[in-house]
Design an enzyme around this catalytic site. Sequence first.
Site, PDB file in Angstrom:
ATOM      1  N   HIS A 155       0.815  -1.221   0.000  1.00  0.00           N
ATOM      2  CA  HIS A 155       0.000   0.000   0.000  1.00  0.00           C
ATOM      3  C   HIS A 155       0.849   1.272   0.000  1.00  0.00           C
ATOM      4  CE1 HIS A 155       0.201  -0.064   4.590  1.00  0.00           C
ATOM      5  NE2 HIS A 155       0.333   1.214   4.359  1.00  0.00           N
ATOM      6  N   ASP A 194      -0.450  -7.580   1.543  1.00  0.00           N
ATOM      7  CA  ASP A 194       0.116  -6.228   1.582  1.00  0.00           C
ATOM      8  C   ASP A 194       1.631  -6.283   1.739  1.00  0.00           C
ATOM      9  OD1 ASP A 194       0.367  -3.496   1.680  1.00  0.00           O
ATOM     10  OD2 ASP A 194      -0.311  -3.312   3.773  1.00  0.00           O
ATOM     11  N   SER A 205       4.422   1.878   8.334  1.00  0.00           N
ATOM     12  CA  SER A 205       4.040   0.868   7.356  1.00  0.00           C
ATOM     13  C   SER A 205       5.220   0.417   6.508  1.00  0.00           C
ATOM     14  CB  SER A 205       2.951   1.412   6.428  1.00  0.00           C
ATOM     15  OG  SER A 205       1.711   1.449   7.059  1.00  0.00           O
TER      16      SER A 205
END
Length: 260
Positions: free
Chosen positions: A67, A115, A216
């Site tokens: 992402h 992801d 992330s």
Amino acid sequence: MVRLVVLALALMAASSCYASQRIIGGRPAYIEQYPSLVQVEEYTDGVWWQKCAGNILNILYVLSAAHCFEGPYYDPLFHRIRSGSTYRHSGGNINYVEKEFNHPSYDVAAPLDGDITVVRLSRPIIYSNAVGRATINYHGARILDNIPVVYAGWGDTIGEYAPPEQLLDVQVYTINNDLCRERYLTLDTPPNIITRNMICAGVLDVGGRDACHGDSGGPLYDGNVIIGIISWGEGCANATFPGVNANVASYTNWIAETAV
């Protein structure tokens, strides 16, 4: 401890915190403790800013979250990595992104499932005592419940977009996948599905420690082995809903085949 027959990715190349972000309750750390950890920066409105994190696989490839490398306005030309620096936005070495390889299952079976991405750089990384390749979990490894694991990164420290200047780390615990799934299914809006390709980690029913915005793509460590890639969660450091990570053991073979 997780039973790890670890795979050290030593491939020699050419020789929610939903959406692009996600440490709360952490302590200062130094890049020499985590030499495979890098900052992922994006160029927006004339400024480079730290968007996500990543992990060095070898001199030309970095492992991160899908992402962080997708979307209608994504362009590899406006993404780069900073390696070998303890501090956000300064020091270390800069390498630009050439191409991303998001896992083909990304966002297919469930929101943010798969992801994970392998990113090719435009030029080789130079190793040092502050820059080195990661060791990742072996394919199909079982993740045990309630073991101490560590997040590291430059992400938000209070859940309100207040990133630190210095690298931080924090210890949390793995959480039973079924229990985590039950918790998230009580939410009405996605992402709220926990799949077998995810690892939940936090301090259940206590909260206060977690990865957050800007983390992330960074690592979830068991010892010096990366078992997860920071992905998403309901808020940050939430007592009820732990942080969610891509389970590296679901993708190790694909990573090894891609990062060459």
